[in-house]
Enzyme design. Structure first.
Site, PDB file in Angstrom:
ATOM      1  N   CYS A 146      34.796  67.622  55.719  1.00  0.00           N
ATOM      2  CA  CYS A 146      33.539  66.966  56.087  1.00  0.00           C
ATOM      3  C   CYS A 146      32.958  66.160  54.918  1.00  0.00           C
ATOM      4  CB  CYS A 146      32.542  68.047  56.519  1.00  0.00           C
ATOM      5  SG  CYS A 146      30.873  67.451  56.731  1.00  0.00           S
ATOM      6  N   TYR A 175      32.279  56.614  61.974  1.00  0.00           N
ATOM      7  CA  TYR A 175      32.157  57.495  63.151  1.00  0.00           C
ATOM      8  C   TYR A 175      31.789  56.687  64.393  1.00  0.00           C
ATOM      9  CZ  TYR A 175      32.570  61.771  60.406  1.00  0.00           C
ATOM     10  OH  TYR A 175      33.046  62.784  59.621  1.00  0.00           O
TER      11      TYR A 175
HETATM   12  N1  LIG Z   1      23.318  65.566  58.844  1.00  0.00           N
HETATM   13  C1  LIG Z   1      24.294  66.478  58.487  1.00  0.00           C
HETATM   14  C2  LIG Z   1      25.585  66.160  59.218  1.00  0.00           C
HETATM   15  C3  LIG Z   1      26.638  67.200  58.986  1.00  0.00           C
HETATM   16  C4  LIG Z   1      27.780  67.062  59.986  1.00  0.00           C
HETATM   17  O1  LIG Z   1      27.739  66.217  60.895  1.00  0.00           O
HETATM   18  N2  LIG Z   1      28.815  67.906  59.815  1.00  0.00           N
HETATM   19  C5  LIG Z   1      29.916  67.899  60.757  1.00  0.00           C
HETATM   20  C6  LIG Z   1      31.256  67.821  60.058  1.00  0.00           C
HETATM   21  S1  LIG Z   1      31.577  66.304  59.269  1.00  0.00           S
HETATM   22  C7  LIG Z   1      29.947  69.230  61.489  1.00  0.00           C
HETATM   23  O2  LIG Z   1      29.782  70.268  60.881  1.00  0.00           O
HETATM   24  N3  LIG Z   1      30.225  69.198  62.792  1.00  0.00           N
HETATM   25  C8  LIG Z   1      30.429  70.360  63.576  1.00  0.00           C
HETATM   26  C9  LIG Z   1      29.451  70.491  64.699  1.00  0.00           C
HETATM   27  O3  LIG Z   1      28.489  69.732  64.755  1.00  0.00           O
HETATM   28  O4  LIG Z   1      29.644  71.401  65.515  1.00  0.00           O
HETATM   29  C10 LIG Z   1      24.440  66.435  56.992  1.00  0.00           C
HETATM   30  O5  LIG Z   1      24.577  65.342  56.416  1.00  0.00           O
HETATM   31  O6  LIG Z   1      24.387  67.489  56.388  1.00  0.00           O
END
Ligand SMILES: N[C@@H](CCC(=O)N[C@@H](CS)C(=O)NCC(=O)O)C(=O)O
Length: 333
Positions: free
Chosen positions: A57, A200
């Site tokens: 990530c 994305y």
């Molecule tokens: N706004 C968050 C975004 C984090 C994010 O989108 N993480 C993704 C991975 S790149 C995630 O964990 N996705 C899994 C989900 O939402 O279930 C940040 O910047 O901390």
């Protein structure tokens, strides 16, 4: 991949897509702050906080990059999840981040020795009984109160930059210095929209129009970066800042993943001389290469988005050596 798993993971990815067919991220919801003030609710204390991250990530990786750059490894511990989404509960169809059950199951990932959780979802449920948001990484965990302090990387990196200086090995390093704040904020805004999230928006668009819009904006912004890097070493001048770390996490994933998986194929990063050399330059800053695990990055994207890559095949890639020499020293002041 079995069809039930594929359907659930597809639904997870598509839940971020609006009616117009464009990708729209949901905001993070746990937004407490750690402070150097010992009387605050979350005071900066050595050994009290823990980061849960995925190497795949980009948002979590920027937190790990700050932890390493500031020299906070002794003060803040961290755990890395497995790269590919798995079922997080027997009783429903949610897929997300999980921990391996042993240290040998997946190189680079570790079981959750702190809370014994099987998934990141479980951490959110441990920390709050009525949480209804996404189960995303990064997670900044308070070991004392046993709750999540913050799950928004842009805020976590600011806390790591300033609030832990009493225990940081590189306390003098300031990646958000006051004299550059206006410039950093401005760069962050267009880099976030067009590049960090831009890739994305290209990859998760389900209609041609939103894809065309995102990909045009992405390449206009990469071209803009290329011009900036002809004149200066870093994105806000000749000083490394937060904005470089934020840009780097997308650039390092570009050729191996985004160019193929997210259809960002007008040009590869390595076809931009300045951007490519800049990426090598940042990669070679002590601490940064240890935050990049290309195995996890490739396994995650190609293996966790069946709507984009239904058979989970991992393309061969260029296996570029980012430790190779670069020409960015020419800007040394
Ligand atoms: N706004 C968050 C975004 C984090 C994010 O989108 N993480 C993704 C991975 S790149 C995630 O964990 N996705 C899994 C989900 O939402 O279930 C940040 O910047 O901390």
């Amino acid at each position: 991949m079995d069809s039930l798993k594929s359907l659930s993971m597809t639904q997870a990815a598509l839940s971020w897509v609006s009616k117009t067919g464009a990708f729209v991220p949901t905001p993070s919801t746990i937004r407490n702050s750690i402070s150097k003030d010992p009387k605050s609710q979350f005071p900066a204390e050595s050994g009290r906080y823990h980061l849960y991250i995925s190497y795949a990530c980009p948002w979590a990786s920027r937190c790990l990059a700050f932890l390493k750059l500031k020299g906070l490894q002794k003060a803040i511990s961290y755990t890395v999840v497995k790269p590919i989404f798995e079922r997080t509960k027997e009783t429903d169809q949610h897929f997300g981040w999980v921990f391996p059950s042993s240290s040998t199951e997946e190189a680079g990932a570790e079981p959750d020795h702190l809370n014994g959780a099987k998934s990141v979802r479980e951490l959110y449920e441990l920390g709050s009984s009525n949480y209804s948001g996404r189960y995303s990484v990064p997670v900044l965990w308070d070991k004392k109160l046993k709750i999540i302090v913050n799950n928004e990387s842009s805020e976590i990196i600011r806390m790591l930059n300033t609030e832990f200086n009493e225990m940081a090995e590189n306390a003098d390093m300031d990646l958000y210095p006051s004299h550059l704040r206006a410039r950093i904020d401005d760069v962050n805004e267009w880099v976030f929209d067009a590049i960090n999230y831009g890739v994305y928006k290209c990859g998760f668009a389900i209609k041609q129009g939103p894809y065309d819009e995102a990909v045009t904006k992405l390449y206009n912004s990469l071209d803009k970066c290329e011009e900036i890097f002809a004149k200066q070493r870093y994105i806000c001048g000749n000083e490394l800042t937060e904005a470089d770390v934020r840009l780097f996490v997308t650039l390092i994933r570009f050729d191996e993943v985004y160019s193929v998986h997210f259809k960002c194929n007008k040009k590869l990063l390595r076809e931009y001389p300045n951007l490519f050399n800049y990426t090598k330059d940042i990669y070679q800053i002590p601490g940064i290469s240890s935050t990049v695990n290309m195995e996890h990055i490739k396994k995650h994207y190609y293996g966790s988005h069946p709507s984009v890559n239904p058979h989970g095949i991992i393309p061969i890639g260029s296996n570029t050596n980012y430790f190779a020499p670069h020409d960015r020293d020419r800007f040394n002041n």
